[in-house]
Enzyme design. Structure first.
Site, PDB file in Angstrom:
ATOM      1  N   CYS A  28     -60.827 -26.444   2.296  1.00 56.72           N
ATOM      2  CA  CYS A  28     -60.376 -25.992   3.647  1.00 56.72           C
ATOM      3  C   CYS A  28     -60.400 -24.347   3.736  1.00 56.72           C
ATOM      4  O   CYS A  28     -60.101 -23.813   2.493  1.00 56.72           O
ATOM      5  CB  CYS A  28     -59.126 -26.322   4.017  1.00 56.72           C
ATOM      6  N   HIS A  78     -59.087 -28.431  -2.940  1.00 54.63           N
ATOM      7  CA  HIS A  78     -58.406 -27.651  -2.192  1.00 54.63           C
ATOM      8  C   HIS A  78     -58.630 -26.276  -2.422  1.00 54.63           C
ATOM      9  O   HIS A  78     -58.747 -25.706  -3.554  1.00 54.63           O
ATOM     10  CB  HIS A  78     -56.839 -28.047  -1.944  1.00 54.63           C
TER      11      HIS A  78
END
Length: 293
Positions: free
Chosen positions: A163, A121
């Site tokens: 992301c 992440h």
């Protein structure tokens, strides 16, 4: 005689300026737009893969199901290209920094280049380790010329699967294209990697590869792995040893952009798309031609 002698030595009035212009002309003539990085060292180089599936509960980050498929796929493809691949799973921030510092301080004099992959992440200019986030520029900074002399003038490739925002890319169908998507098993659900990562400058001979353009979600399938890594590995398998690398990355952009979300727990994500991007500070063409043994 003295005047003629001066002309031969290039010292008369205006002579130095004329010689400078001539030298510049020859330098321009010698500039080769197709110049390639020297890739005939003894070793291809090290490829680090930092794979993060689970995170410390306090971070409240979801598991990244499917990321081990990415790790295994990348390991296979970079090994095929001659890299010495080293994988690390769910390292704490301190452990990750120690590993990458160790690699930055060893000699790469007999290596062609260096690759580092983060599967995690991301948020802002950080990437998450198991227990904390790390600034990306802290990691890339270890491989700049003043810190890692043996990689000066050599390609340094960073691949970041994370992301990079809070928006889905809304599909726009070209008038001359019919989107024939293959059916997928219901068990292969599409998820997104949390938070966002910014595009960051790194320095000469760096190539920063991002799974998605800044401000948008990066999609990952729970069985097959992330869209970006799936398509990157497919292109590496087909063209990795023949096509110039930034041209290959452009093909990856095209492949990923042709995908769309079919199965997702979030109904608003259905039909959404993704476009990767890369920021090249390379100064020459980059090819991974097979090494002659």
């Amino acid at each position: 005689m003295s005047s003629a002698s001066g002309l031969r030595r290039g010292h008369p009035a205006g002579g130095e300026e004329n010689m400078t212009e001539t030298d510049a002309f020859y330098k321009r003539e010698m500039f080769d737009p197709a110049e390639k990085y020297k890739m005939d060292h003894r070793r291809r180089g090290i490829a680090l893969i930092f794979n993060h599936e689970r995170f410390f509960w306090h971070l409240t980050l979801p598991e990244r199901r499917g990321t081990c498929a990415d790790r295994d796929n990348l390991t296979r493809r970079f090994s095929d290209l001659g890299f010495e691949v080293k994988c690390f799973n769910d390292l704490k921030a301190e452990e990750l920094l120690l590993k990458i510092h160790e690699v930055s301080t060893v000699s790469h004099a007999d290596a062609d280049c260096f690759v580092c992959v983060f599967l995690s992440h991301g948020e802002g200019n950080h990437i998450y380790a198991y227990d904390a986030k790390i600034e990306i520029q802290t990691l890339t900074g270890l491989f700049k010329g003043d810190k890692c002399h043996s990689l000066v003038g050599k390609p340094k490739i960073f691949i970041i699967q994370a992301c990079r925002g809070n928006q889905h890319d809304v599909p726009v169908i070209p008038l001359d294209v019919v989107d024939n998507q293959t059916e997928k098993l219901d068990t292969n659900i599409t998820e997104v990697d949390a938070a966002s990562v910014y595009t960051l400058p790194a320095g000469a001979d760096f190539l920063m590869c991002y799974s998605v353009a800044e401000g948008y979600y990066s999609h990952r399938e729970t069985v097959n792995g992330s869209w970006y890594i799936q398509d990157l590995c497919e292109m590496l398998g087909k063209y990795g040893s023949s096509l110039e690398f930034t041209e290959l990355l452009t093909l990856v952009n095209r492949k990923v952009s042709q995908r769309r979300v079919d199965f997702c727990k979030d109904p608003s994500a259905i039909g959404k798309k993704q476009v990767p991007c890369f920021a090249s500070m390379l100064t020459k063409k980059l090819h991974f031609f097979p090494k002659s043994n």
